[in-house]
Motif scaffolding. Sequence first.
Motif, mmCIF file in Angstrom:
data_model
loop_
_atom_site.group_PDB
_atom_site.id
_atom_site.type_symbol
_atom_site.label_atom_id
_atom_site.label_comp_id
_atom_site.label_asym_id
_atom_site.label_seq_id
_atom_site.Cartn_x
_atom_site.Cartn_y
_atom_site.Cartn_z
ATOM 1 N N PHE A 39 0.826 -1.213 0.000
ATOM 2 C CA PHE A 39 0.000 0.000 0.000
ATOM 3 C C PHE A 39 0.860 1.263 0.000
ATOM 4 O O PHE A 39 0.351 2.363 -0.202
ATOM 5 N N PHE A 40 2.178 1.103 0.244
ATOM 6 C CA PHE A 40 3.057 2.270 0.382
ATOM 7 C C PHE A 40 4.214 2.294 -0.609
ATOM 8 O O PHE A 40 4.722 3.355 -0.940
ATOM 9 N N THR A 41 4.680 1.106 -1.041
ATOM 10 C CA THR A 41 5.933 1.070 -1.807
ATOM 11 C C THR A 41 6.020 -0.199 -2.651
ATOM 12 O O THR A 41 5.168 -1.088 -2.535
ATOM 13 N N ASP A 42 7.070 -0.293 -3.481
ATOM 14 C CA ASP A 42 7.284 -1.507 -4.280
ATOM 15 C C ASP A 42 7.993 -2.561 -3.431
ATOM 16 O O ASP A 42 8.965 -2.253 -2.740
ATOM 17 N N VAL A 43 7.523 -3.783 -3.531
ATOM 18 C CA VAL A 43 8.060 -4.847 -2.679
ATOM 19 C C VAL A 43 8.585 -5.998 -3.538
ATOM 20 O O VAL A 43 7.923 -6.442 -4.474
ATOM 21 N N ASP A 44 9.785 -6.477 -3.189
ATOM 22 C CA ASP A 44 10.355 -7.683 -3.796
ATOM 23 C C ASP A 44 10.269 -8.800 -2.762
ATOM 24 O O ASP A 44 10.694 -8.615 -1.611
ATOM 25 N N LEU A 45 9.762 -9.943 -3.157
ATOM 26 C CA LEU A 45 9.512 -11.010 -2.184
ATOM 27 C C LEU A 45 10.380 -12.248 -2.445
ATOM 28 O O LEU A 45 10.561 -12.654 -3.586
ATOM 29 N N ILE A 46 10.934 -12.804 -1.374
ATOM 30 C CA ILE A 46 11.644 -14.085 -1.441
ATOM 31 C C ILE A 46 10.919 -15.067 -0.518
ATOM 32 O O ILE A 46 10.766 -14.798 0.680
ATOM 33 N N ALA A 47 10.466 -16.173 -1.091
ATOM 34 C CA ALA A 47 9.775 -17.187 -0.286
ATOM 35 C C ALA A 47 9.704 -18.474 -1.098
ATOM 36 O O ALA A 47 10.130 -18.508 -2.256
ATOM 37 N N ASP A 229 -9.611 -12.063 14.112
ATOM 38 C CA ASP A 229 -8.466 -12.974 14.016
ATOM 39 C C ASP A 229 -7.158 -12.187 14.051
ATOM 40 O O ASP A 229 -6.857 -11.467 13.096
ATOM 41 N N PRO A 230 -6.388 -12.318 15.142
ATOM 42 C CA PRO A 230 -5.144 -11.535 15.251
ATOM 43 C C PRO A 230 -3.995 -12.080 14.401
ATOM 44 O O PRO A 230 -2.947 -11.455 14.343
ATOM 45 N N THR A 231 -4.183 -13.211 13.715
ATOM 46 C CA THR A 231 -3.070 -13.789 12.932
ATOM 47 C C THR A 231 -2.562 -12.777 11.904
ATOM 48 O O THR A 231 -3.345 -12.187 11.169
ATOM 49 N N GLY A 232 -1.249 -12.634 11.899
ATOM 50 C CA GLY A 232 -0.649 -11.752 10.902
ATOM 51 C C GLY A 232 -0.578 -10.296 11.328
ATOM 52 O O GLY A 232 -0.031 -9.462 10.594
ATOM 53 N N ALA A 233 -1.114 -9.979 12.520
ATOM 54 C CA ALA A 233 -1.097 -8.575 12.959
ATOM 55 C C ALA A 233 0.336 -8.053 13.008
ATOM 56 O O ALA A 233 0.625 -6.930 12.583
ATOM 57 N N GLY A 234 1.252 -8.901 13.510
ATOM 58 C CA GLY A 234 2.645 -8.477 13.654
ATOM 59 C C GLY A 234 3.300 -8.201 12.308
ATOM 60 O O GLY A 234 3.982 -7.198 12.128
ATOM 61 N N ASP A 235 3.069 -9.086 11.356
ATOM 62 C CA ASP A 235 3.681 -8.917 10.030
ATOM 63 C C ASP A 235 3.029 -7.762 9.280
ATOM 64 O O ASP A 235 3.685 -7.048 8.524
ATOM 65 N N THR A 236 1.732 -7.586 9.481
ATOM 66 C CA THR A 236 1.031 -6.485 8.830
ATOM 67 C C THR A 236 1.510 -5.160 9.415
ATOM 68 O O THR A 236 1.713 -4.181 8.689
ATOM 69 N N PHE A 237 1.735 -5.141 10.736
ATOM 70 C CA PHE A 237 2.320 -3.958 11.376
ATOM 71 C C PHE A 237 3.675 -3.658 10.727
ATOM 72 O O PHE A 237 3.950 -2.534 10.303
ATOM 73 N N ALA A 238 4.523 -4.696 10.654
ATOM 74 C CA ALA A 238 5.882 -4.502 10.124
ATOM 75 C C ALA A 238 5.830 -4.032 8.670
ATOM 76 O O ALA A 238 6.634 -3.181 8.253
ATOM 77 N N GLY A 239 4.875 -4.550 7.898
ATOM 78 C CA GLY A 239 4.736 -4.148 6.492
ATOM 79 C C GLY A 239 4.356 -2.683 6.367
ATOM 80 O O GLY A 239 4.900 -1.948 5.527
ATOM 81 N N GLY A 240 3.426 -2.236 7.194
ATOM 82 C CA GLY A 240 3.028 -0.817 7.171
ATOM 83 C C GLY A 240 4.177 0.078 7.633
ATOM 84 O O GLY A 240 4.464 1.118 7.033
ATOM 85 N N PHE A 241 4.847 -0.357 8.686
ATOM 86 C CA PHE A 241 5.980 0.397 9.257
ATOM 87 C C PHE A 241 7.100 0.558 8.223
ATOM 88 O O PHE A 241 7.526 1.662 7.899
ATOM 89 N N MET A 242 7.560 -0.570 7.673
ATOM 90 C CA MET A 242 8.691 -0.526 6.723
ATOM 91 C C MET A 242 8.260 0.090 5.386
ATOM 92 O O MET A 242 9.036 0.798 4.744
ATOM 93 N N GLY A 243 7.042 -0.227 4.958
ATOM 94 C CA GLY A 243 6.541 0.312 3.687
ATOM 95 C C GLY A 243 6.491 1.829 3.741
ATOM 96 O O GLY A 243 6.919 2.524 2.813
ATOM 97 N N TYR A 244 5.980 2.350 4.844
ATOM 98 C CA TYR A 244 5.904 3.803 4.989
ATOM 99 C C TYR A 244 7.302 4.410 5.035
ATOM 100 O O TYR A 244 7.589 5.407 4.366
ATOM 101 N N LEU A 245 8.205 3.782 5.804
ATOM 102 C CA LEU A 245 9.594 4.289 5.876
ATOM 103 C C LEU A 245 10.244 4.298 4.496
ATOM 104 O O LEU A 245 10.925 5.254 4.118
ATOM 105 N N ALA A 246 10.017 3.228 3.728
ATOM 106 C CA ALA A 246 10.612 3.137 2.392
ATOM 107 C C ALA A 246 10.039 4.227 1.488
ATOM 108 O O ALA A 246 10.745 4.776 0.634
ATOM 109 N N SER A 247 8.761 4.559 1.683
ATOM 110 C CA SER A 247 8.126 5.559 0.804
ATOM 111 C C SER A 247 8.591 6.974 1.118
ATOM 112 O O SER A 247 8.609 7.827 0.249
ATOM 113 N N THR A 248 8.995 7.232 2.361
ATOM 114 C CA THR A 248 9.413 8.599 2.723
ATOM 115 C C THR A 248 10.937 8.719 2.802
ATOM 116 O O THR A 248 11.468 9.818 2.630
ATOM 117 N N GLY A 249 11.610 7.648 3.109
ATOM 118 C CA GLY A 249 13.067 7.698 3.329
ATOM 119 C C GLY A 249 13.431 8.489 4.584
ATOM 120 O O GLY A 249 14.593 8.768 4.841
#
Length: 304
Positions: A39-47, A229-249
Amino acid sequence: MGNLLVVGSMAFDTVRTPFGEANDVLGGSATYFSTSASFFTDVDLIAVVGEDFPEEHLTFLRERGINLAGLERRDGKTFRWKGEYTYQLNEAQTLETHLNVLETFRPKIPEAYCDPNMLFLGNIDPDLQMDVLNKVTRPSIVACDTMNFWIDGKRDALWKVLEKIDILIINDGEARALGEDPNLVQVAKQILSKGPKHLIIKRGEYGVLMFTGKQVFGAPAFPLEQVKDPTGAGDTFAGGFMGYLASTGDLTDEGLRRAIIYGSVMASFNVEAFSLDRLRHLDRKEIDDRFREFKRLTHFDDLS
Ligand code: AMP
């Protein structure tokens, strides 16, 4: 400069909460993280996924603009996790963990991923986290998450990763287990002395604490009428946190604080439905509106 890179799990989750259950639904740390960050930035995924992983889940991630060049499909079954929550929704009880294709996964990093702007080492085997960290050019920010399964099973390997990162994002129970101390302030002191510049402790419905040196920033969780359902709350938090940081620098203290609120906003949406169902129907306006509500929630005047 590259994108926001994430390595983590992609999963089939089976989850029971007091408000319902979901069987073999889309989950995994990389899935939640990348969807939220997209929702904030371009993401490259490894999985890695197995041959049983349906194309429709990949289509969903592609449609969110997530780069899947680093996603491997291997013979065998996809990682599976089964968990349960009681009315105390803050901590999942893990009932089953089947690593399956994750057991022998060795990430290959596509050429285009080798110079990431920021890196998130999602909840996955610390040996794999270290492997990815060693294979890329050191990004400006490396953040990491983990969970009890790895704290208990691979403690030494995990500490080696922690020495090399900038931000550790874990929940309060995990922080206590990692620091072997019930007091979060003491745990923070210990962890920050090992390398990370910031420690972010997620406390479920009680919000988040960020420790930086001797400073602490606290944010509440958004008060919701319905948590399913709280599943994924932590990862979703981290995604918003890092995504926003990446978008603003913007890596100043103020920028990090705003990123914490965006992370909290994203997590608050995610817990409203099972799996990633709420994130599937979310738009940027809803995110920004809730960010403003957060501002009102936490604002007060100093009359002195
Ligand atoms: P959280 O954000 O902490 O609620 O993370 C939930 C996700 O973590 C679920 O979707 C699970 O598939 C995934 N997960 C659970 N256990 C593990 C594990 N041992 N390694 C990697 N991912 C896991």
